[in-house]
Design an enzyme around this catalytic site. Structure first.
Site, short mmCIF file in Angstrom:
data_model
loop_
_atom_site.label_atom_id
_atom_site.label_comp_id
_atom_site.label_asym_id
_atom_site.label_seq_id
_atom_site.Cartn_x
_atom_site.Cartn_y
_atom_site.Cartn_z
CG LEU A 23 3.40 11.06 -1.95
CD1 LEU A 23 2.00 11.69 -1.71
CD2 LEU A 23 4.62 11.86 -1.71
CE LYS A 80 -1.62 -1.84 -0.79
NZ LYS A 80 -2.92 -1.28 -0.61
CG ASP A 116 -4.46 -0.17 3.06
OD1 ASP A 116 -3.68 0.57 3.17
OD2 ASP A 116 -4.38 -0.99 1.63
N GLY A 262 -8.14 11.19 0.75
CA GLY A 262 -7.01 10.06 1.21
C GLY A 262 -6.06 10.81 2.01
#
Length: 299
Positions: A23, A80, A116, A262
Site C-alpha cells: 500500500l 529487511k 517501523d 496497524g
C-alpha cells in the site's frame, strides 16, 4: 492532483517479493502529489514505485538503483535483514533491531534505518499519551515486527516488557540476537503458557503475529477467555490493518480496552521515511485519507 513524470522526475520506491500488494505507493504518491500542488516552486518532482525483487537479485538491484540515481526506497519482506550487508551504513537503531525498512542515498552511499519504531510509537506518543514508566507491555510474537515493537516500548520507557512466543527455541534465538545490544536486559521472554499471569498486568497488549489477518479474519492469537483478564482501559494494539477491526481488537474492546490497529503505524512509518528522503514536513492526513479510500474504509 497527480504528478507529471518527466526526465527530471526522481525515483523513490519499495522493494519486496512479492510487492504488488504493498500500500506504500498509494500513500506516498498521494503525499507527493499534494506537496507538488502546495509548493510547486520548490521543484519537488518525485514518483514512488513498487519494485518486485527476488532475493537472489537483491545485490544487483541495489547496484542498479545507485546507477540510475534512485533517491531512496522502502524495504519490506523478505529483504529487511538481507539488505544490511549491502549498505554502507546503518543507524544504531536499525542495528539494534537487526532490520532495515528505509534506505536513503547520502554522499553516494546507501544508508539504512528503521522507521517501523517511529510508526509504532506515534499513536502512543500523541493520541494515547501517558507516563509509560510505570506501565507493563506484553508483546505477542517474536518475529521481525516484534523487534520494532520491543525497541519502541524501550524508547517509550516501559517499566516491564514481556515478549511471548509459542516456540521456545525461537524465543531463545530472539533473546540471544540482542546480546550485542544494550537493549537485551530491557525485556523478558515467556512461553505462551505463561500468558494467564501476564495479561492481567498488561497496560499495553500488542499483537505482532499475522494471526487474524485477511483472509483468515475469524482467527485471533488469543481466545475470548484469554483476553477476558485484560484490565479495563488497557491498550490493545494490532499491527494488522485488514480487517478493521480484527477479532483480537474486537475481543479486547469488549473488555473495555482501547483499540489501535496497524493502519496508523503504516502511515507514520511512511511519513518518517518521506521526511528522510525529502527533508521537509509531510501531509500526514493526505496519506491516511488515501489509504482509507483505497481500502474502502471511508474516514
Amino acid at each position: 492532483m497527480t504528478n507529471k513524470i518527466t526526465g527530471k522526475t526522481k525515483l523513490l520506491g519499495v522493494i519486496g517479493h512479492p510487492v504488488e500488494h504493498s500500500l506504500s505507493p498509494v500513500m506516498h504518491n498521494a503525499a507527493l502529489a499534494q506537496l507538488v500542488g502546495d509548493i510547486a516552486d520548490l521543484g519537488l518532482d518525485y514518483v514512488y514505485l513498487p519494485f518486485p525483487i527476488a532475493p537472489e537479485n537483491l545485490e544487483v538491484a541495489i547496484a542498479g538503483f545507485a546507477a540510475v540515481g534512485v533517491v531512496g526506497f522502502s524495504v519490506t519482506i523478505p529483504h529487511k535483514q538481507a539488505i544490511i550487508p549491502l549498505l554502507s551504513e546503518i543507524t544504531p537503531l536499525a542495528k539494534a533491531i537487526g532490520a532495515v525498512n528505509t534506505v536513503s542515498r547520502q554522499k553516494n552511499q546507501w544508508v539504512g534505518t528503521n522507521t517501523d519504531i517511529e510508526g509504532f510509537i506515534a499513536p502512543l506518543q500523541t493520541t494515547y499519551k501517558q507516563d509509560w514508566s510505570q506501565k507493563v507491555a506484553v508483546i505477542l510474537g517474536n518475529g521481525g515486527a516484534a523487534r520494532a515493537v520491543v525497541a519502541g516500548c524501550i524508547q517509550l520507557g516501559f517499566a516491564q516488557i514481556h515478549v511471548v512466543g509459542r516456540n521456545m527455541q525461537r524465543l531463545q534465538e530472539f533473546s540471544n540476537s540482542w546480546s550485542n545490544s544494550t537493549l537485551a536486559e530491557k525485556f523478558q521472554v515467556h512461553q505462551w503458557e505463561e500468558l494467564p499471569k501476564l495479561i492481567p498486568q498488561a497496560n499495553l497488549l500488542v499483537n505482532t503475529t499475522p494471526i487474524g489477518m485477511y483472509p483468515k479474519v475469524d482467527e485471533s492469537p488469543l481466545s475470548v477467555e484469554e483476553i477476558a483478564n485484560l484490565p479495563t482501559g488497557a491498550i490493545a494494539y494490532d499491527l494488522i490493518y485488514i480487517p478493521k477491526p480484527t477479532q483480537f481488537l474486537q475481543h479486547a474492546q469488549k473488555q473495555g480496552a482501547i483499540a489501535i490497529d496497524g493502519l496508523e503505524m503504516l502511515v507514520q512509518q511512511g511519513v518518517a521515511a518521506l521526511k528522510i528522503w525529502l527533508q521537509q514536513e509531510i501531509p500526514v492526513e493526505v496519506m491516511r485519507q488515501a489509504l482509507q479510500n483505497h481500502l474502502g474504509l471511508g474516514g
